[in-house]
Structures are given as structure tokens and as C-alpha cells.
Design an enzyme around this catalytic site. Structure first.
Site, PDB file in Angstrom:
ATOM      1  CG  ASP A 122      61.646  13.784 -15.644  1.00 56.60           C
ATOM      2  OD1 ASP A 122      60.477  13.399 -15.473  1.00 56.60           O
ATOM      3  OD2 ASP A 122      62.595  13.012 -15.874  1.00 56.60           O
TER       4      ASP A 122
ATOM      5  CG  HIS B  76      64.056  13.803 -10.543  1.00 57.72           C
ATOM      6  ND1 HIS B  76      63.099  14.391 -11.342  1.00 57.72           N
ATOM      7  CD2 HIS B  76      64.106  12.511 -10.925  1.00 57.72           C
ATOM      8  CE1 HIS B  76      62.592  13.485 -12.158  1.00 57.72           C
ATOM      9  NE2 HIS B  76      63.189  12.339 -11.938  1.00 57.72           N
TER      10      HIS B  76
HETATM   11 ZN   LIG Z   1      60.459  11.343 -15.717  1.00 62.17          ZN
END
Ligand SMILES: [Zn+2]
Length: 302
Positions: free
Chosen positions: A248, A271
Site C-alpha cells: 500500500d 493511506h
Molecule cells: Zn491495500
């Protein structure tokens, strides 16, 4: 990777897939289309005729996944871009148009493995154009409680992007895990690309009640219940969780718009922090410099 003598990479042919969005659950087609050197990575909502550059300043939401949107057309959103972006950064692809006919990139098996397979099948084309890279000149850090994300200069002998991440989850099946790697197509493919997204069983129940994660299932996520992994096939790597979180990070930081030369160090990041880190990096021109790689033969012609 990236190296000072790199050239820009794109795709040799069109390739497509179809799947379901993790959060909305709708069927979606995705098509990778070769793009001219210098175009960068651009998403296109074919159902709305809207294009959105894959850049950190177009990130509109980071709560469940990374969502891009054009501020002028806020309805033209594209969610869950992080795994496909990680695949492109991992394979060193600079220029491609990604067409989707719905609001989310398909989740596929919850990892980046199927994108890597598709992109490799399409063929990676080396252009003769120099590559733009972003070199980190001084440390930039974003912290939130015990979580932090930091970019540092690569050091005098390094010219690539090295990443190191720690995670710590109360679920006993996860606990504390750490992973680091020097990003390259081989390391990304072998060590990160197959790591699947994961969720806690009680969180998935709550998301379903809220009408989210409608496409979520044991087919596209690892589901953890305390000390147990509920997927009958088990884990793909013993430390699959930290590897996915690092995947990610690679995807979120690919929204810098060009390969990074430097080091990433983080703990418990997500994120939101990943995006705030890029915004902090670009907020001060003293933090970085952009330059183009020199291509020996091409430079001689030009
Ligand atoms: Zn992910």
C-alpha cells in the site's frame, strides 16, 4: 531502481480484466492502454468521459482506500487505486492510461499479483525518453500518535528507493511485524505483489452493516479473528500483513507522479498518512529536486 540511466517505460499492448469493487461491490472492467512517453499514469472513467491524473494532489478520500477525484468534477471518482499503482511503481512503468467503467478499481484477489501478471503479459516497452525522478533532499515526516511516515535522502551511494515498515496490531494472528526492501521489479513481484489486503472479522461485520465492503470476501481479503486466520488456504507469506501494508505504501507513494530516489521509513502508517507525507514533501521545494535521467545514446542524438 530507479537508476540514473533509466529510460521511461510503458506498455507494448492493450490488456484488460474485469472484477468487482471491494467497497461498492459493482462489476467493473479495467483496461491498460499504452500511452506516449511523458504522459504519466492517468485514469479514465469511460462511463463519465473523465480523466484523472494519478497524482497525490488528486486524492479525495483516504478512509478505507485511496480515492482519486478531479476537484472540478467531484462525481468522477476512482477508488482503491493503491494496488494497481503499486504494481506500476513496482514494475517501473511510467506511462499508461488506465480505463475503468465504474467508481472503483477491481479488487481481484486483494493483492497486486493479477495486475503484475496482466502488465507482464501486455509487455513492458522501454522508450528512448529520459525518465523524470524525484530525489529526496532532506527528511520529511508526518506523525500521528504511534504512527509515522518519513521520507529521507537515499545516502551517498544509493540511487534507488528503499522502504522499511513496522506494524503492530492487537489481533494475535498479526501482532508486530517488520519488513524492508529495495524496490525493484524482481523484489516487488516476489516479496510484495502477492500479499493480500486484510481485515478483522468484527470490522467486516460493521462495514457490511454500513453498506461498505460489499465486494469483500475470503476470495479477496485475509480475514483475521483474534489469533486465527479464517481463510482456509492460510497465508501466502508468514508476514503477509506487513508486506501488504508496504505494498500500500508503494502504491500511495507512486502518486508522487515519478519514481522516488530516497528511503521510506514508517510505522503503523495508512493511506491518510502516506498521502499527507507526499503533500508535505511537495509543500517545500527545498525537500526534493526533480531531474531527468541521462540516456547515453539518446543524449548523443539530442
Ligand atoms: Zn491495500
Amino acid at each position: 531502481m530507479p537508476r540514473a540511466d533509466d529510460t521511461r517505460r510503458g506498455l507494448k499492448s492493450i490488456i484488460s480484466c474485469e472484477g468487482f469493487g471491494l467497497h461498492g461491490g459493482a462489476a467493473v472492467h479495467l483496461r491498460f492502454v499504452p500511452a506516449a512517453p511523458g504522459s504519466g499514469i492517468v485514469f479514465r472513467r469511460t462511463d463519465l468521459d473523465a480523466t484523472i491524473p494519478a497524482r497525490h494532489d488528486f486524492v479525495a478520500d483516504t478512509r478505507l482506500c485511496t480515492v482519486l477525484a478531479d476537484p472540478r468534477h467531484p462525481e468522477a471518482r476512482i477508488g482503491t487505486v493503491e494496488h494497481v499503482m503499486a504494481s506500476l511503481a513496482g514494475l517501473g512503468i511510467d506511462d499508461v492510461l488506465i480505463e475503468v467503467d465504474g467508481p472503483e478499481v477491481p479488487i481481484l484477489d486483494g493483492s497486486a499479483a493479477e495486475f503484475v501478471f496482466l502488465l507482464t503479459c501486455a509487455g513492458i516497452a522501454e522508450s528512448e525518453a529520459p525518465r523524470e525522478v524525484i530525489e529526496i533532499l532532506r527528511p520529511v515526516r508526518i506523525a500521528d500518535g504511534a504512527a509515522f511516515a518519513e521520507l529521507r535522502p537515499a545516502g551517498p551511494d544509493a540511487e534507488g528507493f528503499a522502504l522499511a515498515l513496522d506494524i503492530d496490531f492487537p489481533a494475535r494472528a498479526i501482532g508486530r511485524q517488520a519488513f524492508s526492501l529495495d524496490l525493484s521489479p524482481a523484489r516487488f513481484t516476489e516479496d510484495l505483489s502477492r500479499a493480500r489486503t486484510f481485515t478483522m472479522k468484527d470490522e467486516i461485520d460493521a462495514l457490511h452493516e454500513a453498506g461498505l465492503a460489499r465486494g469483500g470476501s475470503l476470495a479477496n481479503a485475509v480475514v483475521v479473528d483474534g489469533g486465527r486466520v479464517l481463510n482456509p488456504e492460510g497465508l501466502r507469506y508468514p508476514d503477509e500483513f506487513v508486506r501488504h501494508k508496504l505494498l500500500d505504501v508503494v502504491g500511495d507513494l507512486a502518486l508522487a507522479g515519478a519514481p522516488i530516489i530516497g528511503r521510506f521509513v514508517g510505522a503503523r502508517t495508512g493511506h491518510r498518512l502516506n498521502n499527507l507525507l507526499l503533500r508535505a514533501l511537495f509543500a517545500d521545494p527545498a525537500n526534493y529536486r526533480r531531474f531527468e535521467t541521462t540516456v547515453p545514446e539518446f543524449a548523443a542524438v539530442a
